[in-house]
Design a protein around this motif. Structure first.
Motif, PDB file in Angstrom:
ATOM      1  N   THR A  54      52.640 -26.577  -9.339  1.00 45.83           N
ATOM      2  CA  THR A  54      53.393 -27.063 -10.601  1.00 45.83           C
ATOM      3  C   THR A  54      54.906 -26.360 -10.689  1.00 45.83           C
ATOM      4  N   LEU A  74      48.313 -29.131 -18.905  1.00 38.90           N
ATOM      5  CA  LEU A  74      49.494 -28.366 -18.427  1.00 38.90           C
ATOM      6  C   LEU A  74      49.776 -27.390 -19.616  1.00 38.90           C
ATOM      7  N   LYS A  75      49.398 -27.529 -21.040  1.00 31.64           N
ATOM      8  CA  LYS A  75      49.630 -26.840 -21.960  1.00 31.64           C
ATOM      9  C   LYS A  75      49.034 -25.448 -21.810  1.00 31.64           C
ATOM     10  N   ALA A  78      50.444 -23.669 -18.631  1.00 30.41           N
ATOM     11  CA  ALA A  78      51.792 -22.887 -18.819  1.00 30.41           C
ATOM     12  C   ALA A  78      51.463 -21.723 -19.606  1.00 30.41           C
ATOM     13  N   ASN A  85      56.500 -24.433 -20.712  1.00 34.24           N
ATOM     14  CA  ASN A  85      56.009 -25.481 -20.312  1.00 34.24           C
ATOM     15  C   ASN A  85      56.241 -25.869 -18.627  1.00 34.24           C
ATOM     16  N   GLU A  87      55.432 -28.801 -15.309  1.00 39.06           N
ATOM     17  CA  GLU A  87      54.996 -30.158 -14.825  1.00 39.06           C
ATOM     18  C   GLU A  87      54.693 -29.962 -13.083  1.00 39.06           C
ATOM     19  N   MET A  88      53.897 -31.189 -12.838  1.00 40.78           N
ATOM     20  CA  MET A  88      53.536 -31.169 -11.502  1.00 40.78           C
ATOM     21  C   MET A  88      54.914 -31.285 -10.528  1.00 40.78           C
TER      22      MET A  88
END
Length: 160
Positions: A54, A74-75, A78, A85, A87-88
Motif C-alpha cells: 500500500t 484499509l481503515k 491505516a 488513510n 490505498e493499494m
C-alpha cells in the motif's frame, strides 16, 4: 505438486540465513488466485497468505500479509501504521517499489524494508505459507523464523 525447479531469491535468503522452510511449486497448474493455489497444493486455505503493498498520503509504503481468502480493511490497516488513510499500490508500480511482480510479491527480499503487518489470524497456525517471490512458488515457515528476516507486527487488518 511439482518439485521446485529453481531457487527463488526468497529461498536463497532463507538458505543463506539457515532458516528452515518448506517450498511448493504450482507452475503450469492454472492456479491464479491464492485460493486456487491453496486448492491445487492441497493446503489449508487459512494458512496461505498474500502480500499486499500500500501507499499512504505521506508517500510511505506499507506491506500487509493477510489470508488469501480475506480482504484488507484499509481503515484498520491505516490505523495500525499510524496513517490517516492508505490505498493499494497500482500493479504497474509494484515492480519498481518492491522488485516483485503482481502475483509473486513476498514480504521477504523486497528492494527496501517496509513496515510490515501480518494479520492476527496467522497466530492460529504453526506456520504460514506465502509467495516465494516468483509466480508459481510458495514458501512455508513459522512466524518466529520470519521474524529473523523481517521485522513485523501482528494486527487485526482484515474486513470482518
Amino acid at each position: 505438486m511439482q518439485k521446485v525447479e529453481e531457487k527463488t531469491n526468497v529461498m536463497r535468503i532463507l538458505d543463506q540465513k539457515k532458516i528452515p522452510y518448506s517450498h511448493y511449486c504450482y507452475v503450469n497448474t492454472g492456479a491464479i488466485s491464492g485460493v486456487d493455489v491453496a486448492q491445487v497444493l492441497n493446503l489449508n486455505v487459512a494458512q496461505v497468505f498474500k502480500t499486499l503493498v500500500t501507499v499512504a498520503k505521506s508517500n510511505k509504503n506499507y506491506v500487509f500479509v493477510i489470508p488469501v481468502a480475506e480482504e484488507l480493511d484499509l481503515k484498520k490497516a491505516a490505523k495500525i501504521v499510524g496513517e490517516k488513510n492508505i490505498e493499494m499500490v497500482k500493479s504497474k508500480d509494484l515492480l519498481a517499489i518492491t522488485g516483485y511482480v503482481h502475483g509473486g510479491c513476498s514480504p521477504i527480499g523486497m528492494k527496501k524494508l517496509f513496515n510490515t503487518v501480518i494479520d492476527s489470524s496467522a497466530l492460529n497456525n504453526e506456520t504460514i505459507i506465502f509467495s516465494g517471490g516468483k509466480i508459481g512458488y510458495q514458501v512455508e515457515l513459522s512466524l518466529n523464523s520470519l521474524k529473523l528476516i523481517i521485522p513485523y507486527k501482528i494486527g487485526d487488518i482484515t474486513v470482518n
